[in-house]
Write an enzyme that holds these catalytic residues in place. Structure first.
Site, PDB file in Angstrom:
ATOM      1  N   ASN A 217       1.663   8.944  -1.950  1.00 23.21           N
ATOM      2  CA  ASN A 217       2.835   9.191  -2.798  1.00 23.21           C
ATOM      3  C   ASN A 217       2.719  10.555  -3.462  1.00 23.21           C
ATOM      4  O   ASN A 217       1.759  11.286  -3.214  1.00 23.21           O
ATOM      5  CB  ASN A 217       2.996   8.078  -3.840  1.00 23.21           C
ATOM      6  CG  ASN A 217       1.781   7.991  -4.736  1.00 23.21           C
ATOM      7  OD1 ASN A 217       1.465   8.926  -5.469  1.00 23.21           O
ATOM      8  ND2 ASN A 217       1.057   6.881  -4.648  1.00 23.21           N
ATOM      9  N   ASP A 286       1.076   0.121  -3.522  1.00 22.00           N
ATOM     10  CA  ASP A 286       1.250  -1.328  -3.671  1.00 22.00           C
ATOM     11  C   ASP A 286       0.931  -2.056  -2.364  1.00 22.00           C
ATOM     12  O   ASP A 286       0.574  -3.226  -2.372  1.00 22.00           O
ATOM     13  CB  ASP A 286       2.691  -1.638  -4.096  1.00 22.00           C
ATOM     14  CG  ASP A 286       2.957  -1.187  -5.524  1.00 22.00           C
ATOM     15  OD1 ASP A 286       2.043  -1.343  -6.364  1.00 22.00           O
ATOM     16  OD2 ASP A 286       4.046  -0.660  -5.800  1.00 22.00           O
ATOM     17  N   LYS A 296      -6.116   7.297  17.257  1.00 20.00           N
ATOM     18  CA  LYS A 296      -4.833   7.887  16.857  1.00 20.00           C
ATOM     19  C   LYS A 296      -3.680   7.178  17.579  1.00 20.00           C
ATOM     20  O   LYS A 296      -3.726   7.018  18.810  1.00 20.00           O
ATOM     21  CB  LYS A 296      -4.836   9.377  17.214  1.00 20.00           C
ATOM     22  CG  LYS A 296      -3.601  10.086  16.731  1.00 20.00           C
ATOM     23  CD  LYS A 296      -3.616  11.545  17.112  1.00 20.00           C
ATOM     24  CE  LYS A 296      -2.244  12.142  16.896  1.00 20.00           C
ATOM     25  NZ  LYS A 296      -1.955  13.286  17.717  1.00 20.00           N
ATOM     26  N   ASP A 313      -4.377  -5.371  -7.245  1.00 18.57           N
ATOM     27  CA  ASP A 313      -3.763  -4.863  -8.484  1.00 18.57           C
ATOM     28  C   ASP A 313      -4.907  -4.545  -9.457  1.00 18.57           C
ATOM     29  O   ASP A 313      -5.483  -5.451 -10.080  1.00 18.57           O
ATOM     30  CB  ASP A 313      -2.780  -5.877  -9.070  1.00 18.57           C
ATOM     31  CG  ASP A 313      -1.963  -5.240 -10.184  1.00 18.57           C
ATOM     32  OD1 ASP A 313      -2.541  -4.488 -11.007  1.00 18.57           O
ATOM     33  OD2 ASP A 313      -0.738  -5.464 -10.233  1.00 18.57           O
ATOM     34  N   ILE A 314      -5.216  -3.279  -9.564  1.00 19.03           N
ATOM     35  CA  ILE A 314      -6.390  -2.869 -10.346  1.00 19.03           C
ATOM     36  C   ILE A 314      -6.215  -3.201 -11.822  1.00 19.03           C
ATOM     37  O   ILE A 314      -7.096  -3.764 -12.466  1.00 19.03           O
ATOM     38  CB  ILE A 314      -6.644  -1.355 -10.144  1.00 19.03           C
ATOM     39  CG1 ILE A 314      -6.890  -1.093  -8.660  1.00 19.03           C
ATOM     40  CG2 ILE A 314      -7.816  -0.874 -10.992  1.00 19.03           C
ATOM     41  CD1 ILE A 314      -6.775   0.350  -8.263  1.00 19.03           C
ATOM     42  N   PHE A 330       0.780   2.186 -16.973  1.00 22.47           N
ATOM     43  CA  PHE A 330       1.963   3.047 -16.833  1.00 22.47           C
ATOM     44  C   PHE A 330       2.988   2.286 -16.007  1.00 22.47           C
ATOM     45  O   PHE A 330       2.625   1.430 -15.182  1.00 22.47           O
ATOM     46  CB  PHE A 330       1.600   4.363 -16.135  1.00 22.47           C
ATOM     47  CG  PHE A 330       1.272   5.463 -17.103  1.00 22.47           C
ATOM     48  CD1 PHE A 330       0.094   5.433 -17.832  1.00 22.47           C
ATOM     49  CD2 PHE A 330       2.147   6.526 -17.291  1.00 22.47           C
ATOM     50  CE1 PHE A 330      -0.203   6.438 -18.737  1.00 22.47           C
ATOM     51  CE2 PHE A 330       1.861   7.536 -18.194  1.00 22.47           C
ATOM     52  CZ  PHE A 330       0.679   7.498 -18.923  1.00 22.47           C
ATOM     53  N   LYS A 344       6.238  -5.633 -16.799  1.00 23.58           N
ATOM     54  CA  LYS A 344       4.871  -5.290 -16.376  1.00 23.58           C
ATOM     55  C   LYS A 344       3.865  -5.494 -17.512  1.00 23.58           C
ATOM     56  O   LYS A 344       2.745  -5.939 -17.298  1.00 23.58           O
ATOM     57  CB  LYS A 344       4.812  -3.835 -15.890  1.00 23.58           C
ATOM     58  CG  LYS A 344       5.380  -3.676 -14.481  1.00 23.58           C
ATOM     59  CD  LYS A 344       5.436  -2.248 -14.003  1.00 23.58           C
ATOM     60  CE  LYS A 344       6.174  -2.196 -12.655  1.00 23.58           C
ATOM     61  NZ  LYS A 344       6.564  -0.877 -12.225  1.00 23.58           N
ATOM     62  N   LYS A 348       1.124  -8.208 -16.405  1.00 21.98           N
ATOM     63  CA  LYS A 348      -0.247  -7.728 -16.200  1.00 21.98           C
ATOM     64  C   LYS A 348      -1.105  -7.915 -17.450  1.00 21.98           C
ATOM     65  O   LYS A 348      -2.245  -7.453 -17.500  1.00 21.98           O
ATOM     66  CB  LYS A 348      -0.222  -6.247 -15.800  1.00 21.98           C
ATOM     67  CG  LYS A 348       0.563  -5.993 -14.501  1.00 21.98           C
ATOM     68  CD  LYS A 348       0.264  -4.623 -13.909  1.00 21.98           C
ATOM     69  CE  LYS A 348       1.178  -4.358 -12.713  1.00 21.98           C
ATOM     70  NZ  LYS A 348       0.609  -3.446 -11.727  1.00 21.98           N
TER      71      LYS A 348
HETATM   72  O1  PMT Z   1       0.323  12.294 -11.254  1.00 17.82           O
HETATM   73  P1  PMT Z   1       1.573  12.994 -11.759  1.00 17.82           P
HETATM   74  O2  PMT Z   1       2.235  13.844 -10.688  1.00 17.82           O
HETATM   75  O3  PMT Z   1       1.333  13.725 -13.045  1.00 17.82           O
HETATM   76  O4  PMT Z   1       2.651  11.859 -12.083  1.00 17.82           O
HETATM   77  C1  PMT Z   1       2.438  10.968 -13.126  1.00 17.82           C
HETATM   78  C2  PMT Z   1       2.851   9.528 -12.760  1.00 17.82           C
HETATM   79  C3  PMT Z   1       4.344   9.454 -12.579  1.00 17.82           C
HETATM   80  C4  PMT Z   1       2.135   9.082 -11.467  1.00 17.82           C
HETATM   81  C5  PMT Z   1       2.368   8.629 -13.963  1.00 17.82           C
HETATM   82  O5  PMT Z   1       2.995   9.045 -15.136  1.00 17.82           O
HETATM   83  C6  PMT Z   1       2.672   7.165 -13.710  1.00 17.82           C
HETATM   84  O6  PMT Z   1       3.760   6.667 -13.961  1.00 17.82           O
HETATM   85  N1  PMT Z   1       1.655   6.398 -13.157  1.00 17.82           N
HETATM   86  C7  PMT Z   1       1.841   5.030 -12.715  1.00 17.82           C
HETATM   87  C8  PMT Z   1       2.518   5.038 -11.371  1.00 17.82           C
HETATM   88  C9  PMT Z   1       2.683   3.656 -10.794  1.00 17.82           C
HETATM   89  O7  PMT Z   1       2.048   3.337  -9.867  1.00 17.82           O
HETATM   90  O8  PMT Z   1       3.473   2.889 -11.500  1.00 17.82           O
HETATM   91  P2  PMT Z   1       3.806   1.311 -11.102  1.00 17.82           P
HETATM   92  O9  PMT Z   1       4.951   0.987 -12.017  1.00 17.82           O
HETATM   93  O10 PMT Z   1       3.998   1.189  -9.656  1.00 17.82           O
HETATM   94  O11 PMT Z   1       2.482   0.557 -11.520  1.00 17.82           O
HETATM   95  C10 PMT Z   1       2.298  -0.064 -12.804  1.00 17.82           C
HETATM   96  C11 PMT Z   1       0.860   0.061 -13.244  1.00 17.82           C
HETATM   97  O12 PMT Z   1       0.017  -0.710 -12.397  1.00 17.82           O
HETATM   98  C12 PMT Z   1       0.304   1.460 -13.231  1.00 17.82           C
HETATM   99  O13 PMT Z   1      -0.499   1.632 -14.397  1.00 17.82           O
HETATM  100  C13 PMT Z   1      -0.553   1.508 -11.977  1.00 17.82           C
HETATM  101  O14 PMT Z   1      -1.668   2.397 -12.127  1.00 17.82           O
HETATM  102  C14 PMT Z   1      -1.021   0.069 -11.883  1.00 17.82           C
HETATM  103  N2  PMT Z   1      -1.291  -0.418 -10.509  1.00 17.82           N
HETATM  104  C15 PMT Z   1      -0.296  -0.431  -9.585  1.00 17.82           C
HETATM  105  C16 PMT Z   1      -0.558  -0.933  -8.318  1.00 17.82           C
HETATM  106  C17 PMT Z   1      -1.841  -1.422  -8.031  1.00 17.82           C
HETATM  107  N3  PMT Z   1      -2.130  -1.899  -6.837  1.00 17.82           N
HETATM  108  N4  PMT Z   1      -2.794  -1.388  -8.969  1.00 17.82           N
HETATM  109  C18 PMT Z   1      -2.547  -0.908 -10.202  1.00 17.82           C
HETATM  110  O15 PMT Z   1      -3.430  -0.884 -11.063  1.00 17.82           O
END
Ligand code: PMT
Length: 420
Positions: A217, A286, A296, A313-314, A330, A344, A348
């Site tokens: 991403n 995700d 390949k 999901d960490i 975030f 969320k 979570k």
């Molecule tokens: O890196 P930059 O270019 O500066 O951009 C910043 C950002 C937009 C990436 C950052 O501000 C941000 O929003 N990070 C979270 C991105 C994200 O994956 O959001 P989500 O809404 O999909 O996930 C929710 C939370 O679960 C996040 O804290 C994520 O780290 C966590 N997560 C998600 C999926 C997963 N498998 N494990 C997780 O821990």
């Protein structure tokens, strides 16, 4: 750890507006700019008319690498980076040298020149390095002005004592550029998280499709790295678990490099034991392909279907630990920011969530991902706070302070003060 990556310097990502006023010490301001830049800062210089009698704008432009700002009523300059933009851009306004006249103008809140207007318009810290004849410094008017500026929270750096350009000896010399840089570095350190261990995740993950392709991403890591840097400045011991980025390692941070969501999950859990605060700023995939192909994938058919499965999901896995840290997640959302963020927060089991709008910025560029600026809506169980759009470095400092206050109030260390 990748030791080939340079460490961020102490002032990396710091935006400093340097005001230069009319004093013989202005000749040292060129060296000061050079040293601030060597320490990692980006510098924009504002010169008063008096300053230009001692050193040329051309010199300051050459050392700062930016056009020098001189006039409040300059249409061209205002159309470029105007005084309000400069004030917003600054993480710190530093006036060095600050003449006796400059100190008295600050006390009066004069806004009839560019430097005065920027000082009034900026909400960032203001620091002044006085430079004047010793008798002028000792004059009760100057001393009263300095006392007033201190009560307003303005940082007074120096002056030093010694021989002066006019032949006098005494207090009034501007601090040497090296000392000023050290003082400036100190201004960015709050100590609010000293003794606290923080883990930050940052950047994207890469999920392999075959040996040469992966799904990823647009995360640049800027938000997470700024948070790691801000936590260090707040006195924390910081582990940064990072997906692939081109960013240097923040100063005094231990960085663990990972590629995939699974590697991030494992690295986080291997180090989570003593962590007090966890901040998940990484854009973790995700889904990953159920199985990466060993060879390949050939371009034999017109379409290709990938079977995907959910990644670990960490955030939720750390939040589920018995002895869990204070959990900050975030939320990257294109719509329904608040509703999705709150979902969320609860699903979570987080203590706090920082939601940002992501996608295309109507004014150009991208929101959240990749950009240098961001805006956040922060929610916790019984409160919320809006952090308006600003550079990620500034935003990170405010968010880290908010996290520190909430964390400490929940552990009965301090009251949450105005943040509740
Ligand atoms: O890196 P930059 O270019 O500066 O951009 C910043 C950002 C937009 C990436 C950052 O501000 C941000 O929003 N990070 C979270 C991105 C994200 O994956 O959001 P989500 O809404 O999909 O996930 C929710 C939370 O679960 C996040 O804290 C994520 O780290 C966590 N997560 C998600 C999926 C997963 N498998 N494990 C997780 O821990």
């Amino acid at each position: 750890m990748d030791y080939t990556v340079p460490y961020m310097k102490r002032l990396t990502n710091k935006h400093i507006v340097l005001g230069v006023t009319g004093s013989i010490a202005a000749y040292k301001s060129a060296d000061l700019v050079r040293k601030l830049k060597t320490a990692g800062a980006e510098v924009h210089v504002i010169m008063t008319k008096g300053a230009t009698e001692f050193i040329t704008p051309l010199t300051m432009q050459a050392v700062s690498g930016n056009e020098v700002h001189q006039s409040l009523l300059d249409e061209k300059a205002e159309a470029g980076m105007g005084h309000i933009q400069l004030a917003r851009w600054a993480d710190l306004v530093l006036i060095a040298p600050a003449s006796a006249d400059c100190l008295s103008r600050l006390v009066l809140g004069r806004g009839d020149d560019l430097l005065g207007a920027v000082c009034l318009a900026s909400t960032s810290p203001l620091a002044v390095a006085p430079a004047m004849n010793q008798a002028m410094w000792k004059d009760p008017a100057t001393q009263e002005n300095v006392a007033k500026l201190k009560t307003r929270g303005i940082h007074i750096l120096g002056p030093a004592e010694g021989e002066q350009a006019c032949g006098d000896t005494g207090p009034g010399r501007m601090l040497e550029p090296d000392d000023l840089v050290t003082e400036v570095e100190g201004l960015f350190e709050s100590g609010i998280l000293s003794g606290v261990k923080v883990m930050v995740t940052a950047g994207p993950t890469q999920e392999d499709i075959d040996p040469v392709r992966f799904i990823s991403n647009r995360s640049s890591g800027k938000m997470g790295y700024a948070l790691a840097q801000a936590a260090v400045e707040a006195g924390a011991e910081v582990i940064l678990v990072s997906g692939p980025t081109s960013l240097p390692i923040p100063d005094r941070t231990r960085r663990i490099d990972i590629r995939s969501a699974r590697e991030m999950h494992d690295a986080v859990h291997a180090e989570i034991k003593d962590i007090d605060i966890f901040i998940g700023a990484a854009a973790v995939a995700d889904y990953r392909p159920i199985e990466a192909e060993a060879g390949k994938i050939k371009k034999d058919s017109d379409t290709l279907t990938l079977q995907m499965t959910k990644t670990e999901d960490i955030l939720a896995s750390v939040a589920g630990l018995k002895d869990r840290p204070y959990m900050v997640g975030f939320a990257a959302e294109t719509d329904n920011l608040e509703a999705n963020a709150l979902k969320k927060l609860n699903a979570k089991q987080l203590d706090m969530i920082a939601a940002n709008r992501v996608g295309e910025d109507p004014t150009g560029g991208t929101l959240g991902f990749e950009s240098d600026e961001n805006a956040l809506s922060v929610f916790w169980q019984d409160g919320n706070k809006e952090l308006s759009r600003m550079p990620k470095s500034q935003l990170a400092r405010i968010l880290v302070e908010l996290i520190a206050r909430r964390y400490k109030s929940e552990h009965n260390i301090i009251r949450p003060e105005s943040f509740g």
